[in-house]
Design a protein around this motif. Structure first.
Motif, short mmCIF file in Angstrom:
data_model
loop_
_atom_site.label_atom_id
_atom_site.label_comp_id
_atom_site.label_asym_id
_atom_site.label_seq_id
_atom_site.Cartn_x
_atom_site.Cartn_y
_atom_site.Cartn_z
N LEU A 64 0.84 -1.19 0.00
CA LEU A 64 0.00 0.00 0.00
C LEU A 64 0.88 1.25 0.00
N THR A 65 0.38 2.31 -0.58
CA THR A 65 1.07 3.60 -0.54
C THR A 65 0.24 4.57 0.28
N THR A 66 0.81 5.14 1.31
CA THR A 66 0.09 6.03 2.21
C THR A 66 -0.02 7.44 1.62
N LYS A 67 -0.75 8.28 2.33
CA LYS A 67 -0.95 9.66 1.88
C LYS A 67 0.37 10.41 1.73
N ASP A 68 1.35 10.11 2.58
CA ASP A 68 2.65 10.79 2.50
C ASP A 68 3.67 9.96 1.71
N HIS A 69 3.17 9.08 0.84
CA HIS A 69 3.99 8.37 -0.15
C HIS A 69 4.99 7.40 0.47
N VAL A 70 4.56 6.72 1.52
CA VAL A 70 5.37 5.66 2.12
C VAL A 70 4.75 4.31 1.75
N ASP A 71 5.57 3.38 1.30
CA ASP A 71 5.09 2.05 0.92
C ASP A 71 5.11 1.14 2.13
N ILE A 72 3.94 0.58 2.47
CA ILE A 72 3.85 -0.34 3.60
C ILE A 72 3.35 -1.70 3.13
N TYR A 73 3.70 -2.71 3.90
CA TYR A 73 3.47 -4.12 3.54
C TYR A 73 2.31 -4.67 4.37
N ALA A 74 1.62 -5.67 3.84
CA ALA A 74 0.51 -6.27 4.57
C ALA A 74 0.23 -7.68 4.06
N PHE A 75 -0.44 -8.48 4.90
CA PHE A 75 -0.96 -9.79 4.50
C PHE A 75 -2.49 -9.72 4.53
N LEU A 76 -3.12 -10.19 3.48
CA LEU A 76 -4.57 -10.43 3.51
C LEU A 76 -4.76 -11.93 3.58
N ILE A 77 -5.23 -12.40 4.72
CA ILE A 77 -5.44 -13.83 4.95
C ILE A 77 -6.94 -14.08 4.98
N LYS A 78 -7.42 -14.82 4.01
CA LYS A 78 -8.86 -14.98 3.84
C LYS A 78 -9.40 -16.16 4.64
N THR A 79 -10.70 -16.10 4.89
CA THR A 79 -11.37 -17.15 5.63
C THR A 79 -11.21 -18.50 4.94
N LYS A 80 -11.23 -19.55 5.74
CA LYS A 80 -11.12 -20.89 5.19
C LYS A 80 -12.42 -21.35 4.53
N LEU A 81 -13.49 -20.60 4.74
CA LEU A 81 -14.78 -20.98 4.18
C LEU A 81 -14.88 -20.71 2.69
N GLY A 82 -14.00 -19.89 2.15
CA GLY A 82 -13.98 -19.63 0.72
C GLY A 82 -14.76 -18.40 0.30
N ASN A 83 -15.94 -18.15 0.89
CA ASN A 83 -16.75 -16.99 0.52
C ASN A 83 -16.33 -15.79 1.37
N THR A 84 -15.35 -15.06 0.89
CA THR A 84 -14.79 -13.96 1.67
C THR A 84 -15.77 -12.83 1.90
N HIS A 85 -16.67 -12.61 0.95
CA HIS A 85 -17.59 -11.47 1.05
C HIS A 85 -18.64 -11.67 2.13
N SER A 86 -18.97 -12.92 2.45
CA SER A 86 -20.00 -13.17 3.44
C SER A 86 -19.49 -13.05 4.87
N CYS A 87 -18.18 -12.97 5.04
CA CYS A 87 -17.57 -12.94 6.38
C CYS A 87 -17.02 -11.55 6.70
N PRO A 88 -16.99 -11.20 7.97
CA PRO A 88 -16.38 -9.92 8.36
C PRO A 88 -14.88 -9.93 8.14
N THR A 89 -14.31 -8.74 8.03
CA THR A 89 -12.86 -8.58 7.87
C THR A 89 -12.31 -7.83 9.07
N LEU A 90 -11.24 -8.36 9.64
CA LEU A 90 -10.59 -7.77 10.81
C LEU A 90 -9.27 -7.13 10.39
N ILE A 91 -9.15 -5.81 10.55
CA ILE A 91 -7.88 -5.12 10.33
C ILE A 91 -7.09 -5.22 11.62
N PHE A 92 -5.94 -5.85 11.58
CA PHE A 92 -5.17 -6.20 12.77
C PHE A 92 -3.97 -5.26 12.92
N PHE A 93 -3.94 -4.48 14.03
CA PHE A 93 -2.83 -3.60 14.34
C PHE A 93 -2.07 -4.19 15.54
#
Length: 462
Positions: free
Chosen positions: A184-213
């Motif tokens: 991702l590129t932030t507002k002040d032009h810094v590139d940051i890294y992340a993992f998106l780990i999806k649910t094991k159920l397969g239907n990602t849209h039906s499940c909530p998403t947790l942003i983990f800090f």
């Protein structure tokens, strides 16, 4: 058009009054007096515009209403310069003539004739601390001052526990987790890294998403055991955000920087078509709790979160520093000494989403009283507090942990969804007042003033 102007004026009035009230909470008398003067200035301008709208509704344009923010900011900057001059003499004992000759930056008029405001003439806290403690004949021996910036040194520890290369982190594949690597590129032009780990159920849209800090030490790779436990027991997508300066992410960590990292993460997950933007939760542990609280308290994002989970976080950095740092003089350090404040106790009152506060009974770092205080001050009408038999970093290993999160998430989703469509695709929810904020840019401008290093040097509170 008249209706739009009136609505816009209400938004501007709410923004300016709220930001000025935030500044007025300081115990520093010169700052309080300055804010009162700006409030009077703004009130007079506001009364004139309201009278114009009442007498000639069609004559007032949206641009004139927006200009109220810039006009008030310019007035505040002018008054801040006056406060700076007063406090320079009071704190450093330097006469005005000597100060003027030492200024590293001066206020000049730009090429376009506009005033270029600069508050950068205030000397760094390390220099001021040196001047306050040491006799003048010893100043040359400490040209950079007494560099005791405890907040940077103790807060940001990307290399703990010690690694040969902090840029190399563990990947989710080590735990047999399917994931995407995201930059991702932030507002002040810094590139940051992340993992998106999806649910094991397969239907990602039906499940909530947790942003983990995560907390202040280590990287997102060190949280994968925690993530695996959550995914084994809960139907979730988890977005693990790596702060700037941590792991592969670029840049250098700072309070404002971490806030911008959080905004970039939120913006990313809400624009993905395979994730339900109405089912976004933020989770923060320790330092991450401060980042989550900030994101959940901002006008532009607070009404678009399904819920907030804060675990073992603190009321503010100056407060927690007095508890965990073994230095007798720490309690006497003024507030401006801290480059990072993360003033959670001030921000939690603006949270409107359902909120869960998890406090470990055996927390060896954060006193339980701080979590109780954050819970008590939270503005959400739907909030809960839970105790876990664990330490500061291992609450997720407790037997009741995942059940606690499951019950909270289901309860929070029921607030914004009917029982039959909890997992159905929905559109992004608007803020509670029914209006999508049009003041994001003004919010950022004010935040730069309130959080900036220059201004916080002036807030001489303990």
């Amino acid at each position: 058009m008249t209706t739009n102007v009136s609505i816009r004026l209400e938004e501007v009035e709410e923004l300016v009054r709220r930001k000025l009230d935030e500044m007025k909470t300081t115990k520093c008398s010169p700052i309080s007096v300055m804010v009162e003067g700006v409030q009077e200035f703004f009130a007079s301008k506001l009364d004139v515009m309201k009278a114009r709208i009442k007498s000639s509704p069609g004559d007032v344009q949206l641009e004139e209403v927006d200009a109220l923010v810039s006009c008030t900011m310019a007035e505040m900057e002018s008054r801040l310069r006056a406060v700076e001059r007063e406090m320079w003499t009071m704190v450093c004992g330097v006469e005005e003539e000597e100060r003027e000759s030492e200024r590293s930056t001066v206020t000049e008029r730009g090429d376009d004739g506009g005033a270029t405001c600069c508050l950068g003439s205030m000397k760094p806290p390390s220099i001021i601390l040196r001047n306050m403690i040491l006799p003048k004949d010893l100043w040359p021996a400490f040209p950079r001052g007494l560099n005791l910036s405890v907040s940077d040194y103790f807060l940001y520890q990307p290399g703990f526990p010690t690694r040969a290369n902090i840029r190399t982190i563990l990947k989710p594949s080590a735990y047999d987790l399917q994931y995407e690597e995201v930059w991702l590129t932030t507002k002040d032009h810094v590139d940051i890294y992340a993992f998106l780990i999806k649910t094991k159920l397969g239907n990602t849209h039906s499940c909530p998403t947790l942003i983990f800090f995560h907390g202040n030490a280590g990287s997102i790779g060190d949280r994968l055991e925690n993530v695996k436990i959550l995914l084994d027991d809960l139907s979730l997508n988890i977005f693990l955000v790596e702060y700037r300066g941590y792991g592969p992410s670029k840049g250098v960590p700072s309070e404002r920087g971490l806030y911008r990292d959080a905004k970039a993460a939120f913006r990313y997950v809400t624009t993905r078509s395979d994730l339900d933007a109405r089912k976004i939760f933020v989770f923060g542990r320790s330092l991450g709790g401060a980042v989550a609280i900030h994101l959940a308290s901002r006008k532009a994002t607070r009404g678009r979160l399904a819920g907030v989970i804060v675990e073992n976080s603190f009321t503010s950095v100056p407060s927690i520093a007095k508890k965990v740092i073994d230095f007798p003089g720490i309690r006497y350090l003024p507030r401006w000494f801290y480059n990072n404040k993360f003033d959670n106790k001030v921000k939690v009152g603006a949270i409107v989403a359902p909120a869960l506060f998890i406090s470990s009974e055996n927390d060896e770092i954060v006193p339980a009283g701080m979590m109780h205080k954050l819970y008590a001050l939270t503005g959400s009408d739907k909030k809960s507090f839970a105790k876990i038999d664990a330490g500061h970093n291992d609450a997720f290993e407790a037997d009741a942990y995942t059940r606690l999160l499951h019950d909270f998430i289901q309860s929070a989703l029921s607030v914004t969804s009917t029982p039959d469509d909890v997992c159905a695709p929905v559109k992004t929810a608007p803020p509670p007042d029914g209006k999508i904020s049009r003041l994001d840019s003004e919010e950022d401008m004010w935040e730069d003033i309130l959080v900036s290093e220059t201004t916080t040097k002036l807030l001489l509170t303990s």
